[in-house]
Write a protein that holds these residues in place. Sequence first.
Motif, mmCIF file in Angstrom:
data_model
loop_
_atom_site.group_PDB
_atom_site.id
_atom_site.type_symbol
_atom_site.label_atom_id
_atom_site.label_comp_id
_atom_site.label_asym_id
_atom_site.label_seq_id
_atom_site.Cartn_x
_atom_site.Cartn_y
_atom_site.Cartn_z
ATOM 1 N N THR A 89 0.845 -1.182 0.000
ATOM 2 C CA THR A 89 0.000 0.000 0.000
ATOM 3 C C THR A 89 0.881 1.233 0.000
ATOM 4 N N ALA A 90 0.262 2.393 0.090
ATOM 5 C CA ALA A 90 1.033 3.630 0.170
ATOM 6 C C ALA A 90 1.632 3.829 1.558
ATOM 7 N N ASP A 91 1.317 2.926 2.475
ATOM 8 C CA ASP A 91 1.875 2.970 3.832
ATOM 9 C C ASP A 91 3.393 2.817 3.735
ATOM 10 N N PRO A 92 4.162 3.779 4.225
ATOM 11 C CA PRO A 92 5.626 3.682 4.151
ATOM 12 C C PRO A 92 6.179 2.398 4.758
ATOM 13 N N ALA A 93 5.469 1.846 5.740
ATOM 14 C CA ALA A 93 5.950 0.618 6.362
ATOM 15 C C ALA A 93 5.973 -0.518 5.355
ATOM 16 N N ASP A 94 4.972 -0.576 4.470
ATOM 17 C CA ASP A 94 4.947 -1.624 3.452
ATOM 18 C C ASP A 94 6.107 -1.471 2.483
ATOM 19 N N LEU A 95 6.368 -0.258 2.064
ATOM 20 C CA LEU A 95 7.459 -0.028 1.134
ATOM 21 C C LEU A 95 8.805 -0.309 1.798
ATOM 22 N N ASP A 96 8.912 0.028 3.070
ATOM 23 C CA ASP A 96 10.138 -0.282 3.800
ATOM 24 C C ASP A 96 10.354 -1.793 3.866
ATOM 25 N N ARG A 97 9.271 -2.536 4.064
ATOM 26 C CA ARG A 97 9.374 -3.996 4.108
ATOM 27 C C ARG A 97 9.801 -4.544 2.747
ATOM 28 N N ALA A 98 9.292 -3.948 1.696
ATOM 29 C CA ALA A 98 9.663 -4.398 0.352
ATOM 30 C C ALA A 98 11.150 -4.187 0.100
ATOM 31 N N MET A 99 11.658 -3.052 0.546
ATOM 32 C CA MET A 99 13.073 -2.745 0.314
ATOM 33 C C MET A 99 13.993 -3.505 1.257
ATOM 34 N N ALA A 100 13.480 -3.876 2.408
ATOM 35 C CA ALA A 100 14.301 -4.604 3.381
ATOM 36 C C ALA A 100 14.322 -6.096 3.125
ATOM 37 N N TYR A 101 13.490 -6.564 2.205
ATOM 38 C CA TYR A 101 13.441 -8.006 1.911
ATOM 39 C C TYR A 101 14.830 -8.472 1.483
ATOM 40 N N PRO A 102 15.330 -9.545 2.053
ATOM 41 C CA PRO A 102 16.706 -9.961 1.748
ATOM 42 C C PRO A 102 16.892 -10.370 0.292
ATOM 43 N N ALA A 103 17.931 -9.845 -0.325
ATOM 44 C CA ALA A 103 18.237 -10.178 -1.717
ATOM 45 C C ALA A 103 19.080 -11.446 -1.754
ATOM 46 N N ASP A 104 18.505 -12.537 -1.224
ATOM 47 C CA ASP A 104 19.262 -13.788 -1.170
ATOM 48 C C ASP A 104 19.022 -14.610 -2.435
ATOM 49 N N GLY A 105 19.796 -15.632 -2.608
ATOM 50 C CA GLY A 105 19.662 -16.494 -3.775
ATOM 51 C C GLY A 105 20.595 -16.066 -4.890
ATOM 52 N N PRO A 106 20.820 -16.949 -5.851
ATOM 53 C CA PRO A 106 21.811 -16.684 -6.902
ATOM 54 C C PRO A 106 21.340 -15.771 -8.028
ATOM 55 N N VAL A 107 20.010 -15.632 -8.209
ATOM 56 C CA VAL A 107 19.513 -14.749 -9.269
ATOM 57 C C VAL A 107 19.626 -13.308 -8.791
ATOM 58 N N PRO A 108 20.271 -12.445 -9.556
ATOM 59 C CA PRO A 108 20.460 -11.059 -9.112
ATOM 60 C C PRO A 108 19.136 -10.388 -8.756
ATOM 61 N N ALA A 109 19.114 -9.684 -7.624
ATOM 62 C CA ALA A 109 17.925 -8.972 -7.165
ATOM 63 C C ALA A 109 18.226 -7.478 -7.113
ATOM 64 N N LEU A 110 17.182 -6.677 -7.097
ATOM 65 C CA LEU A 110 17.349 -5.232 -7.057
ATOM 66 C C LEU A 110 17.710 -4.764 -5.653
ATOM 67 N N THR A 111 18.564 -3.775 -5.599
ATOM 68 C CA THR A 111 18.954 -3.213 -4.309
ATOM 69 C C THR A 111 17.864 -2.271 -3.805
ATOM 70 N N ALA A 112 17.901 -1.980 -2.508
ATOM 71 C CA ALA A 112 16.950 -1.034 -1.931
ATOM 72 C C ALA A 112 17.080 0.333 -2.589
ATOM 73 N N GLU A 113 18.318 0.737 -2.888
ATOM 74 C CA GLU A 113 18.534 2.030 -3.536
ATOM 75 C C GLU A 113 17.877 2.074 -4.908
ATOM 76 N N ARG A 114 18.018 0.995 -5.668
ATOM 77 C CA ARG A 114 17.406 0.947 -6.997
ATOM 78 C C ARG A 114 15.883 0.987 -6.885
ATOM 79 N N ILE A 115 15.325 0.297 -5.920
ATOM 80 C CA ILE A 115 13.868 0.306 -5.743
ATOM 81 C C ILE A 115 13.386 1.714 -5.415
#
Length: 311
Positions: free
Chosen positions: A7-33
């Motif tokens: 949602t537009a709730d900053p907490a949701d967006l913070d959770r999206a950006m804090a999600y760990p970029a684990d695994g071998p397939v390249p993931a987007l950084t919090a800065e890029r998001i």
Amino acid sequence: MIFRAATADPADLDRAMAYPADGPVPALTAERIREELASDQFRPEWIWFAEDEKGEILARALWWGRADSARPLVLDCLQVRTGVADPVAVASGLLAAGHAVFGALPAYNISLPRDWRSDPVLADAVAWRREAACRAGLSSDIERLRYEWTPAAKVPVPAGKLSFREGTDEEFLDAFIRLSSGSLDQHTQNELRSMDVEQVARQDIEFYLNCPGERSWWRLAELPDGTLAGLAIPSATPYHRNVGYLGVVPEQRGQGLIDEILAEITRFHASQGADRITATTDVVNVPMAAAFDRAGYAVTEIRLVLEAPPK
């Protein structure tokens, strides 16, 4: 399992950006998001979570669109938390939930190193993503080479084989139609299974008109006697100048003219100060890939495109 958009709730967006970029397939950084959100190319309604009954995020999907897009154009990132027993089920459910709300099946782009098949862990990570996408309706795949030119490769000198001029909309439509004959581009081949050649040409023209590049950049390529040889469509992405679309009409193929058309696009972008020009071509389009190689474009990644099959 709960599938929902942020949602537009900053907490949701913070959770999206804090999600760990684990695994071998390249993931987007919090800065890029954050950058994509600021440019309206990511939006809260295009960021989706799969949560368990306790509210823990088990998977994340990030869809991308242009700033003026009414709905997302492509899935940019899909992750399932390491340790989830059935990542295919979680990921396919997440994609299906997003698709249902979007009213469309955006393609899924997976960026990979060129030797990704030689890494068993990476190959497995691609395999479950591919299966999840297939279950969610993206059962067709195209593998593309992503190329990049920089000034270190030097600006090509005109060979003098062709001249280039602006053309009318009708002339470009005719050129697009003629280029589709015998095309090795998989997307074009797929579209021709469900549409006639003029429909495909008009769709391609509309796509490039909607890209950040300018219509005034487009050029027809002609032989010294004025015979049409092909076309050059310099374009752009929201990030870099882009080769766009180019080709040689069937009756002029096999003479090396594609090199001169690609050189014209490269010269055009370089003359406007571009320090990076990107391009893609299908892995199976060997002649086009060879032209990029000769022109000093370097492969930076493989792009695996998963999309809905032609109707």
